[in-house]
Scaffold this motif. Structure first.
Motif, PDB file in Angstrom:
ATOM      1  N   ALA A   1     -13.039  57.896 -10.640  1.00 15.22           N
ATOM      2  CA  ALA A   1     -13.097  57.583  -9.213  1.00 15.22           C
ATOM      3  C   ALA A   1     -14.453  57.958  -8.627  1.00 15.22           C
ATOM      4  O   ALA A   1     -15.016  57.213  -7.812  1.00 15.22           O
ATOM      5  N   ALA A   2     -15.000  59.094  -9.040  1.00 18.52           N
ATOM      6  CA  ALA A   2     -16.291  59.530  -8.511  1.00 18.52           C
ATOM      7  C   ALA A   2     -17.408  58.569  -8.928  1.00 18.52           C
ATOM      8  O   ALA A   2     -18.295  58.233  -8.121  1.00 18.52           O
ATOM      9  N   VAL A   3     -17.367  58.118 -10.170  1.00 16.77           N
ATOM     10  CA  VAL A   3     -18.388  57.170 -10.632  1.00 16.77           C
ATOM     11  C   VAL A   3     -18.270  55.852  -9.871  1.00 16.77           C
ATOM     12  O   VAL A   3     -19.273  55.269  -9.416  1.00 16.77           O
ATOM     13  N   ALA A   4     -17.037  55.371  -9.724  1.00 18.09           N
ATOM     14  CA  ALA A   4     -16.832  54.114  -8.991  1.00 18.09           C
ATOM     15  C   ALA A   4     -17.276  54.248  -7.538  1.00 18.09           C
ATOM     16  O   ALA A   4     -17.898  53.341  -6.976  1.00 18.09           O
ATOM     17  N   ALA A   5     -16.971  55.401  -6.923  1.00 17.76           N
ATOM     18  CA  ALA A   5     -17.352  55.611  -5.528  1.00 17.76           C
ATOM     19  C   ALA A   5     -18.860  55.644  -5.351  1.00 17.76           C
ATOM     20  O   ALA A   5     -19.405  55.075  -4.397  1.00 17.76           O
ATOM     21  N   ALA A   6     -19.554  56.299  -6.271  1.00 13.83           N
ATOM     22  CA  ALA A   6     -21.013  56.376  -6.180  1.00 13.83           C
ATOM     23  C   ALA A   6     -21.631  54.983  -6.230  1.00 13.83           C
ATOM     24  O   ALA A   6     -22.569  54.671  -5.478  1.00 13.83           O
ATOM     25  N   GLY A   7     -21.107  54.142  -7.099  1.00 12.78           N
ATOM     26  CA  GLY A   7     -21.615  52.775  -7.170  1.00 12.78           C
ATOM     27  C   GLY A   7     -21.331  51.989  -5.900  1.00 12.78           C
ATOM     28  O   GLY A   7     -22.176  51.212  -5.434  1.00 12.78           O
ATOM     29  N   GLN A   8     -20.149  52.202  -5.312  1.00 12.89           N
ATOM     30  CA  GLN A   8     -19.800  51.466  -4.100  1.00 12.89           C
ATOM     31  C   GLN A   8     -20.632  51.913  -2.898  1.00 12.89           C
ATOM     32  O   GLN A   8     -20.845  51.133  -1.969  1.00 12.89           O
ATOM     33  N   VAL A   9     -21.104  53.158  -2.905  1.00  9.49           N
ATOM     34  CA  VAL A   9     -22.000  53.601  -1.840  1.00  9.49           C
ATOM     35  C   VAL A   9     -23.259  52.732  -1.814  1.00  9.49           C
ATOM     36  O   VAL A   9     -23.715  52.277  -0.758  1.00  9.49           O
ATOM     37  N   VAL A  10     -23.809  52.476  -2.991  1.00 10.36           N
ATOM     38  CA  VAL A  10     -25.023  51.662  -3.073  1.00 10.36           C
ATOM     39  C   VAL A  10     -24.723  50.210  -2.698  1.00 10.36           C
ATOM     40  O   VAL A  10     -25.484  49.574  -1.955  1.00 10.36           O
TER      41      VAL A  10
ATOM     42  N   PHE B   1     -20.653  44.152  -5.085  1.00  4.73           N
ATOM     43  CA  PHE B   1     -19.497  44.941  -5.502  1.00  4.73           C
ATOM     44  C   PHE B   1     -19.136  44.709  -6.964  1.00  4.73           C
ATOM     45  O   PHE B   1     -18.438  45.517  -7.575  1.00  4.73           O
ATOM     46  N   ALA B   2     -19.582  43.588  -7.528  1.00  2.00           N
ATOM     47  CA  ALA B   2     -19.209  43.230  -8.896  1.00  2.00           C
ATOM     48  C   ALA B   2     -20.153  43.799  -9.942  1.00  2.00           C
ATOM     49  O   ALA B   2     -19.913  43.617 -11.135  1.00  2.00           O
ATOM     50  N   VAL B   3     -21.228  44.478  -9.524  1.00  2.00           N
ATOM     51  CA  VAL B   3     -22.204  44.975 -10.504  1.00  2.00           C
ATOM     52  C   VAL B   3     -22.441  46.477 -10.366  1.00  2.00           C
ATOM     53  O   VAL B   3     -23.460  46.997 -10.778  1.00  2.00           O
ATOM     54  N   THR B   4     -21.493  47.170  -9.768  1.00  2.00           N
ATOM     55  CA  THR B   4     -21.657  48.614  -9.602  1.00  2.00           C
ATOM     56  C   THR B   4     -21.394  49.345 -10.919  1.00  2.00           C
ATOM     57  O   THR B   4     -20.684  48.833 -11.792  1.00  2.00           O
ATOM     58  N   PRO B   5     -21.947  50.562 -11.077  1.00  2.00           N
ATOM     59  CA  PRO B   5     -21.721  51.325 -12.315  1.00  2.00           C
ATOM     60  C   PRO B   5     -20.251  51.664 -12.509  1.00  2.00           C
ATOM     61  O   PRO B   5     -19.494  51.798 -11.545  1.00  2.00           O
ATOM     62  N   GLN B   6     -19.864  51.817 -13.760  1.00  2.00           N
ATOM     63  CA  GLN B   6     -18.504  52.231 -14.083  1.00  2.00           C
ATOM     64  C   GLN B   6     -18.487  52.882 -15.454  1.00  2.00           C
ATOM     65  O   GLN B   6     -19.423  52.734 -16.241  1.00  2.00           O
ATOM     66  N   LEU B   7     -17.420  53.617 -15.686  1.00  2.00           N
ATOM     67  CA  LEU B   7     -17.283  54.301 -16.972  1.00  2.00           C
ATOM     68  C   LEU B   7     -16.945  53.312 -18.073  1.00  2.00           C
ATOM     69  O   LEU B   7     -16.132  52.410 -17.898  1.00  2.00           O
ATOM     70  N   ASP B   8     -17.590  53.500 -19.213  1.00  2.00           N
ATOM     71  CA  ASP B   8     -17.274  52.745 -20.420  1.00  2.00           C
ATOM     72  C   ASP B   8     -16.953  53.771 -21.492  1.00  2.00           C
ATOM     73  O   ASP B   8     -17.819  54.216 -22.237  1.00  2.00           O
TER      74      ASP B   8
ATOM     75  N   ASP C   1     -16.653  57.275 -22.559  1.00  2.00           N
ATOM     76  CA  ASP C   1     -17.224  58.540 -22.096  1.00  2.00           C
ATOM     77  C   ASP C   1     -18.614  58.386 -21.499  1.00  2.00           C
ATOM     78  O   ASP C   1     -19.205  59.352 -21.020  1.00  2.00           O
ATOM     79  N   THR C   2     -19.153  57.191 -21.532  1.00  2.00           N
ATOM     80  CA  THR C   2     -20.498  56.962 -21.001  1.00  2.00           C
ATOM     81  C   THR C   2     -20.426  56.157 -19.707  1.00  2.00           C
ATOM     82  O   THR C   2     -19.419  55.500 -19.425  1.00  2.00           O
ATOM     83  N   ILE C   3     -21.508  56.213 -18.947  1.00  2.00           N
ATOM     84  CA  ILE C   3     -21.583  55.480 -17.684  1.00  2.00           C
ATOM     85  C   ILE C   3     -22.477  54.263 -17.876  1.00  2.00           C
ATOM     86  O   ILE C   3     -23.640  54.394 -18.253  1.00  2.00           O
ATOM     87  N   ASP C   4     -21.906  53.103 -17.627  1.00  2.00           N
ATOM     88  CA  ASP C   4     -22.667  51.850 -17.689  1.00  2.00           C
ATOM     89  C   ASP C   4     -23.266  51.600 -16.312  1.00  2.00           C
ATOM     90  O   ASP C   4     -22.553  51.335 -15.343  1.00  2.00           O
ATOM     91  N   LEU C   5     -24.585  51.670 -16.199  1.00  2.00           N
ATOM     92  CA  LEU C   5     -25.249  51.519 -14.898  1.00  2.00           C
ATOM     93  C   LEU C   5     -25.185  50.101 -14.358  1.00  2.00           C
ATOM     94  O   LEU C   5     -25.284  49.891 -13.157  1.00  2.00           O
ATOM     95  N   ARG C   6     -25.073  49.119 -15.230  1.00  2.00           N
ATOM     96  CA  ARG C   6     -24.998  47.705 -14.852  1.00  2.00           C
ATOM     97  C   ARG C   6     -26.116  47.351 -13.866  1.00  2.00           C
ATOM     98  O   ARG C   6     -27.282  47.495 -14.165  1.00  2.00           O
ATOM     99  N   GLY C   7     -25.785  46.919 -12.656  1.00  2.00           N
ATOM    100  CA  GLY C   7     -26.819  46.448 -11.728  1.00  2.00           C
ATOM    101  C   GLY C   7     -27.336  47.503 -10.772  1.00  2.00           C
ATOM    102  O   GLY C   7     -27.963  47.159  -9.759  1.00  2.00           O
ATOM    103  N   LEU C   8     -27.095  48.793 -11.049  1.00  2.00           N
ATOM    104  CA  LEU C   8     -27.498  49.856 -10.124  1.00  2.00           C
ATOM    105  C   LEU C   8     -28.986  49.835  -9.780  1.00  2.00           C
ATOM    106  O   LEU C   8     -29.342  49.953  -8.596  1.00  2.00           O
TER     107      LEU C   8
END
Length: 540
Positions: free
Chosen positions: A434-443, A497-504, A506-513
């Motif tokens: 949730a924290a990783v998803a939230a951080a991406g949604q802030v951006v 909203f479709a390119v925010t970072p998310q967990l993959d 144990d790692t974090i996929d930054l995607r379009g960050l």
């Protein structure tokens, strides 16, 4: 030309762009629905699998319509109709307040009252204007469904039900404009009732009774307290019931009559609900413009935070339930993973919910910058800028308040996720997701903050309509892109909203960050730079 005709022409000249954007967006969503369903759920077996999953986990109905069978047309209505009705409702509510309390607040109605048109003709013109706008929307929605190959009666019923829902909120907006003394308060009251009734319909459907063959859901009594519930219970392309939509027409007539009755009993410029008296002396903490902007934005920000808190709690509380259902029925797993682009089902559920939290945060961002435009047109920005406060500093304060509102909204989602994860064996992992998803949604939400600020500096008159339109487009693409058959490239290009970072794992996929951060920094800097050269506008 008659007095009514002249007023209608004046309103159409003011509103043509906004109405075109709202109606075209609604029609485009309806038109693309058939093609998307045909591609994503081409067989009846596919649609039966989704409906069975919905019956097993009715909470999905919070974000969709009322299941009425596996027929392709009925399935499209199940997926899309609540959002078609919501767009009609927003269009109608804003139109009603803009031409009643908004014009009264700006002094326009006082000028019209002094002409032979009198006091009542502008209100009648607003009523006719709103009815015509909803009629056009309903007709075009019906025609778009017919063009997709749907049956005639069901298509006409969908268009009528969407327009009827819009009329309810046209009446509600006119009533709120009589109750509240400012257009800001009238819009806030109308929007909160709109969102509350939308949620009531979803909860009422979720608490309903599924049919034995798991293809239909019978709404509970709670859905019948909402105009969205009435419209959904028309069951287009299945039973084709017209009478529930007539309840919307009845509510519209009652609300409109109430608005006219209240107008007859109040003075020009006054409101039925008395404003709260302010303090004689401001607190020391309000000595800066930053504090003033934060104070003005606080009430609406609190509302978005509460919504994010609820969504965050659902994201983790339902994760284990959906994981179990996904193991039993792969159809729901496919839907969620396609929406979230995730490999783990529980993480996908969290990503989907936090995408909605990102939408709430983006709404808070757009609303904050829109407030700057309202301060400008209402004349309250001029006294502030008459002090040593520079225009760039003034806009920067709204950008700061917007970033804070976005961050607090997403933080509210994380707090809710933590509450929802209490008692779970994987609580720490759920909260981390949730924290990783939230951080991406802030951006992602901050992108709309700077986009709206850019519109505010380049085309001030379009700040509110274009700012909200850009957000609605991103919402539709972000939520419905996979369901409408849009490619990942199109979805990720047009919806942050479709390119925010998310967990993959144990790692974090930054995607379009990196690109999102670049857009936020560049957009913020550009808007502040352009504000240096923009003159303050006193008229809306």
């Amino acid at each position: 030309m008659s007095r009514l005709g002249a007023l209608l022409v004046q309103r159409l000249r003011r509103d043509w762009l906004q109405l075109t954007l709202w109606i075209a967006g609604t029609v485009a969503l309806a038109l693309s629905g058939f093609a998307g369903v045909a591609e994503a759920y081409g067989t009846e077996q596919d649609r039966l699998g989704i409906l069975a999953a919905v019956m097993a986990n009715p909470v999905i109905l919070l974000f969709r319509g009322l299941p009425s069978g596996p027929d392709r047309s009925a399935f499209v209505v199940f997926l899309l109709f609540p959002f078609l009705a919501m767009m009609a409702a927003f269009m109608s509510a804003f139109l009603a307040v803009r031409h009643t309390r908004g014009d009264e607040e700006a002094g326009r109605l006082e000028l019209i009252d002094a002409t032979p048109a009198g006091r009542w003709m502008p209100t009648v013109a607003t009523l006719v204007h709103g009815v015509l706008a909803n009629a056009v929307l309903g007709i075009l929605v019906a025609l778009s469904l017919l063009a997709g190959g749907a049956e005639t009666e069901g298509s006409l019923l969908v268009g009528f039900a969407a327009a009827a829902t819009g009329l309810v909120f046209l009446g509600l907006g006119m009533l709120s404009a009589q109750l509240m003394r400012t257009s800001r308060a009238a819009n806030s009251l109308t929007v909160w009732i709109l969102l509350s009734t939308f949620v009531l319909a979803g909860v009422g459907n979720a608490l309903g009774t599924p049919s034995d063959d798991l293809t239909h859901m019978e709404s509970s009594w709670l859905a019948w307290t909402s105009p969205f519930g009435w419209a959904e219970n028309t069951r287009a392309y299945d039973e084709n019931l017209w009478w529930p939509a007539l309840l919307c027409i009845g509510a519209f007539l009652v609300l409109t009559a109430g608005a006219f009755a209240l107008q007859a009993g109040r003075d020009q410029g006054a409101g039925i609900v008395a404003e709260r008296r302010g303090r004689a002396n401001a607190r020391a903490g309000l000595a800066s413009t930053t504090a003033l902007v934060s104070r003005l934005s606080a009430p609406s920000t609190i509302g978005w935070i509460v919504g994010a808190l609820v969504a965050g709690a659902l994201s983790t509380a339902l994760g284990s339930v959906v994981d179990q259902i996904g193991g039993e029925n792969p159809a729901i797993a496919d839907v969620l993973t396609s929406l979230a682009a995730g490999s783990d089902l529980q993480q996908s559920v969290i990503v989907v919910f936090f995408m909605m939290i990102g939408l709430l945060a983006a709404c808070a961002a757009v609303q904050t910058v829109a407030r700057a435009r309202q301060e400008e047109t209402h004349g309250t920005a001029e006294p502030v800028l008459a002090t040593p406060t520079a225009r760039v500093r003034w806009l920067a304060d709204f950008l700061i308040a917007g970033v804070v509102a976005v961050a607090l909204t997403c933080a509210g989602g994380v707090a809710g996720a933590a509450l929802g994860a209490i008692g779970s064996d994987a609580a720490s992992e759920l909260i981390r997701s949730a924290a990783v998803a939230a951080a991406g949604q802030v951006v992602a939400a901050s992108v709309f903050l700077v986009l709206t600020a850019l519109v505010f500096t380049v085309a001030p008159r379009l700040t509110i309509p274009l700012g909200w339109t850009l957000l609605v487009v991103a919402i539709v693409i972000g939520l419905f892109g996979p369901l409408l058959g849009l490619s990942d490239e199109v979805t990720q290009t047009l919806s942050p909203f479709a390119v925010t970072p998310q967990l993959d794992g144990d790692t974090i996929d930054l995607r379009g960050l990196p690109w999102l951060l670049l857009a936020v920094v560049a957009g913020g800097a550009a808007s502040l730079g352009l504000m240096r050269r923009r003159e303050l506008a006193a008229a809306g």
